[in-house]
Design an enzyme around this catalytic site. Sequence first.
Site, mmCIF file in Angstrom:
data_model
loop_
_atom_site.group_PDB
_atom_site.id
_atom_site.type_symbol
_atom_site.label_atom_id
_atom_site.label_comp_id
_atom_site.label_asym_id
_atom_site.label_seq_id
_atom_site.Cartn_x
_atom_site.Cartn_y
_atom_site.Cartn_z
ATOM 1 N N LYS A 142 29.835 56.233 60.187
ATOM 2 C CA LYS A 142 30.877 57.297 60.776
ATOM 3 C C LYS A 142 31.695 56.260 61.591
ATOM 4 O O LYS A 142 32.953 56.591 61.619
ATOM 5 C CB LYS A 142 30.138 58.031 61.857
ATOM 6 C CG LYS A 142 30.772 59.480 62.239
ATOM 7 C CD LYS A 142 29.790 60.089 63.240
ATOM 8 C CE LYS A 142 28.721 60.796 62.301
ATOM 9 N NZ LYS A 142 27.825 61.802 63.150
ATOM 10 N N LYS B 31 32.833 33.283 31.371
ATOM 11 C CA LYS B 31 33.072 34.527 31.748
ATOM 12 C C LYS B 31 33.638 35.638 31.118
ATOM 13 O O LYS B 31 34.835 35.310 30.838
ATOM 14 C CB LYS B 31 32.938 34.940 33.340
ATOM 15 C CG LYS B 31 34.383 34.772 33.607
ATOM 16 C CD LYS B 31 34.655 35.040 35.203
ATOM 17 C CE LYS B 31 35.050 36.472 35.537
ATOM 18 N NZ LYS B 31 36.308 36.830 34.977
ATOM 19 N N ASP B 32 33.520 36.851 30.852
ATOM 20 C CA ASP B 32 34.083 37.975 30.449
ATOM 21 C C ASP B 32 35.024 38.358 31.362
ATOM 22 O O ASP B 32 35.024 38.089 32.607
ATOM 23 C CB ASP B 32 33.314 39.362 30.139
ATOM 24 C CG ASP B 32 32.757 39.546 28.743
ATOM 25 O OD1 ASP B 32 33.289 38.870 27.855
ATOM 26 O OD2 ASP B 32 31.807 40.364 28.548
ATOM 27 N N ASP B 33 36.339 38.724 30.643
ATOM 28 C CA ASP B 33 37.410 39.528 31.514
ATOM 29 C C ASP B 33 36.644 40.564 32.459
ATOM 30 O O ASP B 33 35.866 41.364 31.840
ATOM 31 C CB ASP B 33 38.515 39.971 30.933
ATOM 32 C CG ASP B 33 39.686 40.132 31.737
ATOM 33 O OD1 ASP B 33 39.592 40.427 32.976
ATOM 34 O OD2 ASP B 33 40.683 40.212 31.195
ATOM 35 N N HIS C 57 31.465 39.809 40.340
ATOM 36 C CA HIS C 57 32.893 39.772 40.513
ATOM 37 C C HIS C 57 33.256 40.612 41.830
ATOM 38 O O HIS C 57 33.076 41.735 42.059
ATOM 39 C CB HIS C 57 33.635 40.389 39.328
ATOM 40 C CG HIS C 57 35.016 40.109 39.043
ATOM 41 N ND1 HIS C 57 35.698 40.812 39.738
ATOM 42 C CD2 HIS C 57 35.592 39.187 38.464
ATOM 43 C CE1 HIS C 57 37.086 40.384 39.245
ATOM 44 N NE2 HIS C 57 37.059 39.427 38.514
ATOM 45 N N GLY D 236 44.604 30.859 40.226
ATOM 46 C CA GLY D 236 45.408 29.738 40.315
ATOM 47 C C GLY D 236 44.998 28.355 40.279
ATOM 48 O O GLY D 236 45.727 27.463 40.598
ATOM 49 N N GLY E 120 41.101 30.334 34.381
ATOM 50 C CA GLY E 120 41.630 31.218 33.097
ATOM 51 C C GLY E 120 42.807 30.539 32.488
ATOM 52 O O GLY E 120 42.782 29.666 31.622
#
Lengths: 415, 415
Positions: free
Chosen positions: A100, A175-177, A266, A339, A361
């Site tokens: 609350k 790792k997977d997307d 994630h 990045g 990535g």
Amino acid sequence: MTESTNRAGMCVATYRVHDDKADFAKKAQSIAVGLTVGSWTDLPELRKAEMEKHLGRVVSVEEHAGDGTPGSRHADIRIAYPDLNFSRDIPALLVTVFGKLSMDGRVKLLDLDVSDGFQSAFAGPKFGIAGVREQLGVHGRPLLMSIFKSVIGHDLRGLEEQFYQQALGGVDLIKDDEILFENDEIGIDRRVAVCMEAARRASQQTGQKLLYAVNLTGPTSRLHDQARRAIAEGANALLFNALAYGYDALHELAADPSVNVPIAAHPAMAGAFYPSPHYGIAAPLLLGKLMRLAGADLVLFPSPYGSVVMPKEENLAITAALLDPSRPMRTSFPVPSAGIHPGLVPLLLRDFGIESVVNAGGGVHGHPGGAAAGGQAFRQAIDAAMAGIPLQQAAQEPGREALRAAVDAWGVREA
Amino acid sequence: MTESTNRAGMCVATYRVHDDKADFAKKAQSIAVGLTVGSWTDLPELRKAEMEKHLGRVVSVEEHAGDGTPGSRHADIRIAYPDLNFSRDIPALLVTVFGKLSMDGRVKLLDLDVSDGFQSAFAGPKFGIAGVREQLGVHGRPLLMSIFKSVIGHDLRGLEEQFYQQALGGVDLIKDDEILFENDEIGIDRRVAVCMEAARRASQQTGQKLLYAVNLTGPTSRLHDQARRAIAEGANALLFNALAYGYDALHELAADPSVNVPIAAHPAMAGAFYPSPHYGIAAPLLLGKLMRLAGADLVLFPSPYGSVVMPKEENLAITAALLDPSRPMRTSFPVPSAGIHPGLVPLLLRDFGIESVVNAGGGVHGHPGGAAAGGQAFRQAIDAAMAGIPLQQAAQEPGREALRAAVDAWGVREA
């Protein structure tokens, strides 16, 4: 304010409340009473005696005048909640301390210190940093994780090839997307089967193990079955969008003995909670303390270097929560993400230390020599940084052509 | 911006992005590509042809210069996401459209228009407004709900007595406090047994039915079993802190044929998402559209009248989403909550209409004549307001002593 000293069996929440006029001491009292016994001063003495064990306590109120501009006055208020009032699960804890209250003005949940009793219902990460290192046989350096990129629309062969190229680069984890979901062609079991086969082929070249964190998705009630199917096909890690399912779903996966692989949490949706100074849940609690309590072995969060940014002090506070040696649980790997390119490795090492995961990535796939060279460049950067060799210098050495190309492409930010 | 016209099989997300300098058209493109196929302009033509069905589309970009002060410039950006990219569950949808993006600057998720295909996986509320009315046999007026107050620390007898007093007042529904969790003494089955017995006793006095929305808590994997146990003991409604467990947990409960009672979704934790103008998820989506999609028969949200406030336009937008006749699902009862007393009933009726629930805690229990008189005062206020009689006048009539006492205590705000 008086500090309440007897807090055994209580969980303590810290809030930041912004208000230009409020009597913060009174506000703190109203929280402590309103979120526990409901009312207090009007109760008969006999009832007070019965109810005292359920009453919330004001631990402290720190007022900050702000800079004089409207909206800057605030207070950090700490309230202790008796464990007696709620069951030992994260939904009950969060609903008690912020259900609350989250809707009651400008109030942000900054921190939670759970009691030993509450903590005792949580085993924390099943593997933790030491367990993940043991699985991989890698010690004394940060791990290297690479991220599947743009896999939507790929078929199984496309995934397998991308996996193989990443694995060839000597990464420790792939790792997977997080936006890769189930469909007929690349369902979790088929995906695991081809990718783990690619891992085996790559391993014959690299001589090293790797963990594939496959994305666990779909209906909540089928997560455990999905995880077991993936593990039966050879999956040796899981990726999980914990905030989209709730911490309890993560906790139950981590506590399930048959889900005997590390879980990477994630941070998808985390930005709906942490960035506002006035509302929501602070990042170190959201992605640090609660993820570890719920049992994540690795936790991804936005790095301070990329386009998806989070202030560095929040990054470091998340990391501190994941590594805090005072908690009776295994530690979780911090995985600052987004990045990241090889030229940032010295900075990453300085900011996050050895007990972290370098996660990339674009920094792997965008390497001029391809994904395998991308992974190699990172491994060479890690080795150089661990040896204290400046990257610009290391990149000129024979056998470090991959690093050289990366440094030429992205530059270097020495620590 | 060009409006993409072919949006069959796509779910459309609307974002508000604040940025003093950004090229919003470019930002929109980067979202549409980045959250789907990852990259586009560099792809070979053959690959583009294969990937086009997975590509996100910019539907519209509406720029607002703001008032010239820093931070006020923003744009509302609509992006269409191909259903092909994600599975038909709410975690997949949210992670796709707002997982990573939530952490990418000042961006708030305002709305989601799901495709017919996505919608087809959701039956929506099992009862809805018509079904709840049928259960109660009440038509042609707003329902009246009363809230257990300060029940922490009560024993079974205390709960039973409080329940009985509320039921005597002629309320249609009684809801648990959302911070009431399982413990040995007042576990869900024991609580349901004594409260439903109190309901039966009260029914002999009032001649009316009532629904008891018992709070469903504990581990995620045991929610369905808990619900079935409660129903076996006679529970005829459930209360659920949906946001603490995730929408999918609510969806699975609503879709479970054995959970054959209405579900009231509590907004606990909602304030962590909706109040910031810059971040999070807008209230009409969070508590309106998604709660109905997930299957809530009743949805509580902060009323515009009490201490826990939400701007009235957001209240009305939540209500519109719950009642929207264009959706292929049953409607959900809007339950504006907090700060409600009998003197507000004319205003509630004007703002929310007949298809709503008047929900009160303090406004029932704080009545000078006790909780039973509190319920009676509300019922009298509803009858008067439905008949178009001003409350001040109605309160003077014989047989409306309970209303008179309430009006004396709290006053009246005529519509």
